[in-house]
Scaffold this active site. Sequence first.
Site, short mmCIF file in Angstrom:
data_model
loop_
_atom_site.label_atom_id
_atom_site.label_comp_id
_atom_site.label_asym_id
_atom_site.label_seq_id
_atom_site.Cartn_x
_atom_site.Cartn_y
_atom_site.Cartn_z
N ASP A 1 75.82 -47.56 13.86
CA ASP A 1 76.21 -47.13 12.51
C ASP A 1 75.50 -45.82 12.16
OD1 ASP A 1 77.69 -47.31 10.22
OD2 ASP A 1 76.32 -48.66 9.18
N LEU B 1 67.41 -46.99 -5.96
CA LEU B 1 67.51 -45.75 -5.19
C LEU B 1 68.91 -45.53 -4.65
CD1 LEU B 1 64.19 -46.05 -3.15
CD2 LEU B 1 64.62 -44.58 -5.10
N GLY B 2 69.65 -46.61 -4.45
CA GLY B 2 71.01 -46.49 -3.92
C GLY B 2 71.59 -47.86 -3.64
N GLY C 1 74.80 -49.98 -1.06
CA GLY C 1 75.79 -49.94 0.00
C GLY C 1 76.50 -51.27 0.11
N GLY C 2 77.19 -51.47 1.25
CA GLY C 2 78.00 -52.67 1.40
C GLY C 2 77.22 -53.96 1.44
N PHE C 3 75.96 -53.93 1.88
CA PHE C 3 75.18 -55.16 2.02
C PHE C 3 74.20 -55.38 0.88
CE2 PHE C 3 75.50 -55.79 6.90
CZ PHE C 3 76.73 -56.40 6.71
N GLY C 4 74.11 -54.47 -0.07
CA GLY C 4 73.18 -54.67 -1.17
C GLY C 4 72.64 -53.36 -1.70
N SER C 5 71.54 -53.46 -2.44
CA SER C 5 70.96 -52.30 -3.10
C SER C 5 69.52 -52.09 -2.64
CB SER C 5 70.99 -52.49 -4.63
OG SER C 5 72.32 -52.69 -5.07
#
Length: 823
Positions: A633, A515-516, A518-522
């Site tokens: 955040d 689905l997407g 980011g910096g820490f994973g998928s």
Amino acid sequence: MAIRRNTGFAAAFLTTLLISASSFFVNADRVDYPSAAYPPNSWINVPVFDFSFWDSAGIRPILITGTFVCGFHCSNLQGNCLFAISIFQINTFDANSNSSPSTKIVWSANRNNPVKFRASLQLSEEGDLMLQDLDGTLVWNTNTTGKFVSGLNLTEKGNLVLYGRNNEMVWQSFDHPTDTLVPGQALVSGQKLTASVSTTNSSAGLYSLALINDSLIAFLEPDAQQVYFGPLKVEAHESGQHKVVYMNGRFDRFVLSPASASQFIQLGSDGHLRAYQLKESKWEQVSDLLINYTGACGSPLVCGEYGVCSDGYCSCPKAESNAAVVYFRQVSENHPDLGCKETISVSCKPSDYHSHSLLELKDFDYFYFVPHIENANRQKCKEACLKNCSCKAAIHRQQINSSVGYCFLLSKIFSFKRNVDNLHDYNSFSYIKVQNPPIFRAYRPSKGHMKAILGSTLGPILFILLVVVGMFSLWRNKNDSKDDKKEPQKYGRLRFTRFSYDYLCSMTENFSVKLGEGGFGSVYYGSLPNSTKIAVKRLDGTDRVKKSFLAEVETLGSVHHINLVSLIGFCAEKSHPLLVYEYLQNGSLDGWIFSRNPVCTLSWKLREKIIHDVAKGLAYLHDGCDQKILHLDIKPQNILLDENFNARLADFGLSKLIDRDQNQVLTTMRGTPGYMAPEWSSATITEKVDVYSFGVVILEILCGRRNIDRSQPEEEMHLLRLFTRKVEEGKLLELVDKFSEDMQSNGAEVVKMMRIAAWCLQPDYNRRPSMSKVLLAFAGYSIVEDNLSYDFLNLQAPRAIATPSNRAGTTTLALPSMLSGPR
């Protein structure tokens, strides 16, 4: 049949069975079933093998009106039953022939959770209609307890209605469509039809047709941005509400031939929207409504996965430069529309990247397009895909007479289609990642020579490896035993379900639908056995990720609010930290406010609602819990939207809990550049840093652009600086999202919201409002302060931040909505 149990009105609904003297058959048209029922009442799903019309159709009737029947619909002798409404024609069935009854399910309550024989339907005295399975499990209900329901009625249009004491409607099946519309039924804004998996499996499948704002779209689940039809603007109604009404012979601008018999519209398991009519005892297709818009190759899976569609014919991708190499074969030679499979699976190991290449399909396109990379030539697009492990294909579109274009990276592949309609507008190239076939050396040493080489070279190496592996195993076992003792203490107090890694692999089909990231994973899409859709966040990294994992689980374990994402469970196995969330269909906010796809353009009312929802979630975190919770955040990627565009805050990996009597806290810098308040430079913060980030997000929502947009001219790159200038020039209306006519027409209201954003963005945090005060301002009970400062200094925190601040993913290539939190 359905056996009814009525404690108050049994005499009013006794049915009469007329048995023919010359036959064992019970004729459906000679049984008097009611069209209404009253609480309290209950029915049991009991099979009756009497060879009647209803028995042959697998239906146990409860209510009948005209050509509609409501009751238990069972597909086999083992049960597998739905509480459903179907349309039927009695006089088309001959019990002595081999013909099948002409019934068609048009609505069901439990399509994803069939029940067994002896399941029960109850209309409680409190007004709730409940479906329970044989073991007493609650499968479905209307949630109408306490709403003074006085009766249940099946209308002549096929609408199942719970009505109140004054005959007002309390609940209706028309508000919860499945895959079908009947004449007189409307699809209103926010509702959708979802196709079944197949003609034999009624569970919700891949395709949906929805009315979003004032436009009709068809898209591929689970991402509403994967649009293969639309947006098609619908006609306005006098009530002002956007809806598409299906009247006999017309569905908005789709004109059908007037029907002389029963008719319905259904979204099929292949993504086609078709109209059916009863002709000579059979349901026949009379129209394919979308085909004139999508063409023969417009459906996402028209030729299956990896299939190539040209003029309605299916084939597999071929390497034109090297026809001897076969990368794909058809799944079934007799059914080319089932798609193709790789002859050699593409590996995803960094060491294997050099063995990948891209198979080029000239003038082939895809059913939807999201420009992940702008101002890119074909070479740049190909390199981006080869360097990205998740990328399975790349689509490059380039305007005629232009040297650069746009690049779209795919992590899952459906059908490709030949670009016929837009050849005069742009050139299109599709590139599919393939694994190069192995290349063998021409020289092969003799067996004796090979043994000598192996013996002299590998012997000492193997001995050393065995010693090293043995020592490492002893050390690892020792440490693992320590960790195993600590783990139950660490996670034992958490109230969430703990899943195994293997179980989540199965539920996500080996993490196949991303689905997407980011910096820490998928984040991956999945579904639990009870059909609950989930989003699984797979964390990658070391100690920093473990801290984020614990922070998120512990924070969400202590809170519950409608505007916060719900955590279902987690996995804490070695090397596999996973978080399992509820799946929210419309994904993250950034995919809607930053997209230039017309279907993703949100109306002013929806944007205002989302802003209010985010404010409610933040107010709860700051003022509604035992401890203050600082999110730290807040950004569009961490705001998720459900199917009705209700907003929920997500990603609590950087959150901080402080005591209620604590005014400030000293902490390390964390967050995303562009959303961080100026006081972060001192590392002493309050909950007002969230208020500042919220102000940035308000402006992004209203302006339809990112706070820092490097595609803009230098003087307009930073939204806050541009905001300051437009305030000084008295031209705030120029900032309102230019891609939305609705936003432009509501400019005055939008500018009022901009003033609240400015209040939240005050450089001095003492002048910023609390989130509770912001809610009062929305309601008109609080006035925005005068003499606001529009000198927004320190537009983003210093770039030397070495904490998870780079999670924004501004340079990471990702799917339509990049995110650092769950989806």
